[in-house]
Design a protein around this motif. Structure first.
Motif, PDB file in Angstrom:
ATOM      1  N   ASN A  73       2.657   1.909  -3.281  1.00 11.15           N
ATOM      2  CA  ASN A  73       1.766   2.543  -4.259  1.00 11.15           C
ATOM      3  C   ASN A  73       1.611   4.025  -4.004  1.00 11.15           C
ATOM      4  OD1 ASN A  73       0.543   0.784  -6.312  1.00 11.15           O
ATOM      5  ND2 ASN A  73       0.119  -0.486  -4.547  1.00 11.15           N
ATOM      6  N   LYS A  74       1.483   4.377  -2.720  1.00 13.77           N
ATOM      7  CA  LYS A  74       1.312   5.796  -2.393  1.00 13.77           C
ATOM      8  C   LYS A  74       2.567   6.582  -2.771  1.00 13.77           C
ATOM      9  CE  LYS A  74      -2.809   5.761  -0.844  1.00 13.77           C
ATOM     10  NZ  LYS A  74      -3.733   5.990  -1.949  1.00 13.77           N
ATOM     11  N   TRP A 116       0.831  -1.195   0.000  1.00 11.78           N
ATOM     12  CA  TRP A 116       0.000   0.000   0.000  1.00 11.78           C
ATOM     13  C   TRP A 116       0.869   1.250   0.000  1.00 11.78           C
ATOM     14  CZ3 TRP A 116      -0.375   3.902   3.695  1.00 11.78           C
ATOM     15  CH2 TRP A 116      -1.444   4.790   3.502  1.00 11.78           C
ATOM     16  N   PHE A 143      -7.800  27.437 -35.423  1.00 16.56           N
ATOM     17  CA  PHE A 143      -8.839  27.468 -34.390  1.00 16.56           C
ATOM     18  C   PHE A 143     -10.102  28.127 -34.947  1.00 16.56           C
ATOM     19  CE2 PHE A 143     -10.838  29.680 -30.772  1.00 16.56           C
ATOM     20  CZ  PHE A 143     -11.050  28.604 -29.945  1.00 16.56           C
ATOM     21  N   LYS A 188       4.608   5.848  -5.189  1.00 15.41           N
ATOM     22  CA  LYS A 188       4.588   5.992  -6.655  1.00 15.41           C
ATOM     23  C   LYS A 188       3.662   7.139  -7.073  1.00 15.41           C
ATOM     24  CE  LYS A 188       5.152   1.259  -8.260  1.00 15.41           C
ATOM     25  NZ  LYS A 188       4.304   0.192  -8.816  1.00 15.41           N
ATOM     26  N   GLN A 189       2.491   7.180  -6.421  1.00 16.03           N
ATOM     27  CA  GLN A 189       1.530   8.244  -6.759  1.00 16.03           C
ATOM     28  C   GLN A 189       2.103   9.620  -6.448  1.00 16.03           C
ATOM     29  OE1 GLN A 189      -1.965   7.050  -4.572  1.00 16.03           O
ATOM     30  NE2 GLN A 189      -1.983   5.096  -5.657  1.00 16.03           N
ATOM     31  N   ARG A 202      -3.229  33.218 -23.614  1.00 21.35           N
ATOM     32  CA  ARG A 202      -3.032  31.884 -24.206  1.00 21.35           C
ATOM     33  C   ARG A 202      -3.560  31.905 -25.632  1.00 21.35           C
ATOM     34  NH1 ARG A 202      -5.629  26.787 -25.012  1.00 21.35           N
ATOM     35  NH2 ARG A 202      -3.968  25.357 -25.460  1.00 21.35           N
ATOM     36  N   LEU A 222      -2.264  26.810 -15.949  1.00 23.64           N
ATOM     37  CA  LEU A 222      -1.751  27.943 -16.717  1.00 23.64           C
ATOM     38  C   LEU A 222      -2.067  29.253 -15.992  1.00 23.64           C
ATOM     39  CD1 LEU A 222      -2.916  26.864 -20.266  1.00 23.64           C
ATOM     40  CD2 LEU A 222      -0.667  26.556 -19.255  1.00 23.64           C
ATOM     41  N   ILE A 224       4.525  10.586  -9.151  1.00 21.88           N
ATOM     42  CA  ILE A 224       3.850  11.059 -10.370  1.00 21.88           C
ATOM     43  C   ILE A 224       3.372  12.490 -10.187  1.00 21.88           C
ATOM     44  CG2 ILE A 224       1.776  10.777 -11.785  1.00 21.88           C
ATOM     45  CD1 ILE A 224       2.027   7.804 -11.443  1.00 21.88           C
ATOM     46  N   SER A 225       2.758  12.747  -9.034  1.00 20.78           N
ATOM     47  CA  SER A 225       2.230  14.092  -8.791  1.00 20.78           C
ATOM     48  C   SER A 225       3.341  15.131  -8.759  1.00 20.78           C
ATOM     49  CB  SER A 225       1.460  14.120  -7.481  1.00 20.78           C
ATOM     50  OG  SER A 225       0.436  13.174  -7.508  1.00 20.78           O
ATOM     51  N   PRO A 257      -4.448  27.877 -31.096  1.00 22.23           N
ATOM     52  CA  PRO A 257      -3.612  27.304 -32.152  1.00 22.23           C
ATOM     53  C   PRO A 257      -4.091  27.723 -33.539  1.00 22.23           C
ATOM     54  CG  PRO A 257      -5.081  25.642 -31.261  1.00 22.23           C
ATOM     55  CD  PRO A 257      -5.225  26.850 -30.405  1.00 22.23           C
ATOM     56  N   ALA A 270       4.911  15.797 -12.258  1.00 23.47           N
ATOM     57  CA  ALA A 270       4.062  16.624 -13.118  1.00 23.47           C
ATOM     58  C   ALA A 270       4.217  18.100 -12.782  1.00 23.47           C
ATOM     59  CB  ALA A 270       2.612  16.204 -12.959  1.00 23.47           C
TER      60      ALA A 270
END
Lengths: 563, 181
Positions: free
Chosen positions: B5-6, B2, B34, B8-9, B28, B21, B12-13, B31, B16
């Motif tokens: 896994n935490k 358990w 558009f 790993k999470q 912004r 933005l 990831i967080s 593109p 990132a």
């Protein structure tokens, strides 16, 4: 002998001259006209041969003196065959035999036409209102030709749901129409005994926008794809492609191959974003917000990609009858590949981090259980059916667009619960990426700078039937088009996957804990706006508990004056 | 398991980082390609009504206010930005711009009105474009329209046939100062 021929022969043998007409012109489709008495027998015969019920379509054919038409559509998934059985009833006695006792999944379709066209169904177990609100005047059936599309009868004051009484020993917990765990308006009156759910009653169809009526009274063929796209905020492209395919099938048009590949790419991009969206929502519903945040972060890359390709994040506007509007050039294709590689990498990392997390297992395993047999009898489709071991996928069974040329796997699970749905949808993300990459390879080999859409040589012939199915991210969507005069369809019917799924929700909820209600309803990815597409806006539903309606109106009016 | 896994999470967080933005404090740009606010080029428009006849949301209205003047009114409040008008314009007078910041409390801000000077056809009495060239007979438009600009409603086939009464009425027509009440 093909399945269609075998079936035609068998029906002719069984029913003799009750079968009026058989049309086998289009490969994979069989349109049958039967006399009214034979409807029940045909349905029983098709069911015994393993057909899956899809939807009913009814329409007002009084203009041509045929009274009211009713069409039941069935799918033979192993044989790539769709069957539409049509019958007519005279104007003064619009009564058909109900097939609901035989096929429970037909219950809603038939109730819909009791409301909308004033049809009657003999032996229907539950012939009460489904689509129209409780205060809608009796005797006005909005889908009839003589009712104008913008009719708005005044709302009755003080109308509450006429709900059923809770069974003995249980009490009612109301969910919705506005509730934190429901993202769209729907009302579930859940019967509980302590913590355990013992049943539920569903009231929906609160967001009718009259799209089908609009298409057959106001819009023209090529305007409908843009309106069809707005049936759903998530699988819009599915509906526009599906509608266009139905019209193309009816008119016998063959669109350019390049356009078919582009449609396939857009459908799969939509599937990617929808699966990631659902994963996030499912995480949120079980209180696991890391999943929500991270899968939506990954999803955002897909949204930007779609914006680059089509000019909009969500309503792509790519489809017109006869083809597509924008090309995916070589350079754009390489941009797509870069994004897909990133998404796949991030998704793998996320999957590793969450699928072994005990929190997810405890909240999803064994929750919302519905057996494989029940899934068959409720005609479930898409990931919800595949999580119950049914390997049905429209893309494989009834290939459309360019799916006949791509290689992919139909992911199934056999746990029959929310966990199975979750696994299926996560695995399908990788399958979607595989499909897009194959399409881009093949697109690169097709000649560029060729017209992406057909130029129609004449008007679409009237009175032709077209039936099309598309695998939306949440299941099979069915579109039926009967072509008409005045450059618009005579009848256009949409059956979204949620329409089939919602009917099975009471069974899924049975004997679960109340706390699991959101994720059990969430597992079918309910799209209320898809389901509630048909008709005139519903008026004056429900009663405010604290503030009376007049009070609310007074407050909002005084607000407006202040500005 | 358990805990692993935490971790790993968490990784990831953290990897990132911040993804939000700075919009609207940082611009912004949309593109290329558009589909934003459509913009009409009045020097190119020939008043053929192709856009009005194909708008799925019915946001483009036309009315001949007198024998020489045709008004085209685009009301963006219901526009779905599908871009069909730009696709269909035979003179490429409509471009889908990059502008998407259209929120306003005044409908007039997002309304475009063009007055087009037309000429009277000696044969049918209707008006047609005099400056560029006549596309009318090449286009299979649904017929002439007399849409209500005040309530912004399409009036179908109201003037599909030329009526001498209308011509008489419009001969004494005074051009209004503004179209909005």
């Amino acid at each position: 002998m093909s399945r269609a021929e075998e079936l035609s022969r068998r029906l002719r043998e069984e029913l003799g001259n009750l079968v009026l007409d058989l049309e086998t012109g289009t490969p994979g489709r069989l349109f049958i006209d039967v006399s009214k008495e034979a409807l029940g027998k045909v349905a029983a015969s098709l069911k015994n041969q393993g057909a899956r019920y899809q939807a009913a379509v009814a329409y007002d054919a009084r203009k041509t003196g045929q009274g009211f038409g009713l069409i039941h559509t069935f799918a033979f998934d192993r044989d790539s065959l769709l069957v539409a059985v049509r019958t007519f009833a005279p104007e003064d006695d619009p009564e058909f035999e109900s097939i609901t006792p035989l096929i429970p999944g037909a219950g809603w379709s038939e109730r819909e036409y009791i409301d909308l066209l004033g049809l009657k169904f003999k032996n229907h177990p539950e012939p009460r209102r489904l689509v129209l609100s409780d205060d809608w005047p009796e005797g006005i059936h909005p889908l009839r030709r003589d009712v104008p599309h913008d009719l708005m009868p005044p709302a009755a004051e003080e109308v509450a749901f006429r709900l059923e009484k809770a069974p003995a020993g249980t009490s009612i917990i109301p969910f919705g129409p506005f509730h934190a765990s429901l993202h769209e308006p729907a009302h579930f009156s859940v019967y509980v005994d302590g913590e355990d759910i013992k049943g539920c009653e569903y009231r929906g169809f609160m967001t009718h926008r009259g799209i089908e009526k609009l298409a057959q009274t106001e819009l023209t063929y090529n305007e409908v794809p843009f309106v069809a796209e707005r049936i759903c905020g998530i699988c819009g492209s599915v509906h526009s492609v599906n509608y266009a395919q139905a019209v193309e099938a009816a008119a016998g048009l063959k669109i350019p191959r390049r356009a078919e590949f582009i449609r396939t790419v857009m459908l799969e991009i939509e599937r990617l974003h929808s699966h990631l969206l659902w994963l996030g929502v499912a995480g949120h519903l079980i209180g696991f917000d890391t999943v929500f945040m991270q899968s939506w972060r990954i999803r955002e890359k897909i949204m930007w990609l779609a914006e680059k390709i089509t000019g909009n994040r969500k309503t792509y506007g790519m489809v017109i009858i006869g083809g597509v509007r924008r090309d995916i050039e070589r350079q754009r294709a390489s941009e797509i590949r870069v994004v897909l590689t990133e998404v796949e990498k991030e998704m793998l990392a996320l999957e590793k981090a969450i699928l072994k997390d005990k929190a997810i297992h405890k909240r999803t395993k064994g929750v919302g259980h519905l057996s494989k047999e029940a899934a068959v009898s409720w005609n479930l489709v898409g990931p919800v059916a595949r999580a119950r071991g049914l390997a049905i996928d429209v893309r494989k069974d009834h290939p459309y667009a360019a799916y006949d040329e791509v290689d992919f796997e139909v992911v199934t699970a056999d746990s029959c619960d929310v966990w199975g749905t979750l696994v299926v949808r996560v695995k399908e993300v990788y399958e979607a990426i595989r499909i897009i990459n194959q399409c881009l390879d093949k697109l690169g080999r097709l000649p560029e700078h060729e017209p992406l859409s057909l130029v129609l040589e004449g008007p679409v012939p009237s009175g032709r039937q077209g039936l099309s199915v598309v695998e939306a991210p949440r299941g099979e969507a069915v579109h039926y088009v009967l072509t008409g005069d005045d450059n618009r369809p005579e009848r256009w019917r949409v059956r979204a996957p949620t329409y089939a799924h919602l009917q099975a929700v009471p069974d899924m909820l049975l004997n679960n804990k109340l706390a699991d209600f959101p994720i059990i309803v969430g597992q079918i990815d309910p799209c209320i706006s898809c389901t509630d597409r048909v008709l005139v806006i519903k008026l004056g539903q429900g009663r405010a508990e604290l503030l009376q309606k007049q009070e609310l109106e007074r407050i909002s009016r005084s607000r407006r004056k202040e500005r | 398991m358990w805990l692993w896994n935490k971790i790993k999470q968490l990784a990831i967080s953290f990897r990132a980082g911040k993804v939000t933005l700075g919009y609207p404090f940082e611009p912004r740009p949309a593109p290329e390609g558009f589909r934003g606010q459509p913009v009409w080029d009045h020097t190119r428009c020939i008043g053929c009504a192709g856009c009005a006849n194909h708008c799925p949301a019915r946001t483009i209205f036309l009315r001949d206010i007198c024998q020489e003047v045709r008004i085209l009114l685009y009301d963006s409040s219901r526009c779905t930005y599908c871009g069909r008008c730009a696709d269909l314009c035979p003179e490429k007078a409509i471009t889908m711009s990059q502008n998407f910041e259209l929120a306003t409390d005044n409908r007039q801000d997002i309304t475009q009105t063009i007055e087009l000077f037309m000429m009277t056809c000696q044969r049918c009495g209707r008006c047609y474009d005099l400056e560029i060239k006549n596309y009318l007979d090449k286009l299979s438009s649904l017929g002439y329209r007399y849409d209500c600009l005040e309530v912004r409603k399409v009036i179908h086939r109201a003037t599909a046939d030329f009526s001498p009464d209308m011509l008489e009425k419009t001969s004494s027509y005074q051009r209004p100062d503004s179209l909005e009440k």
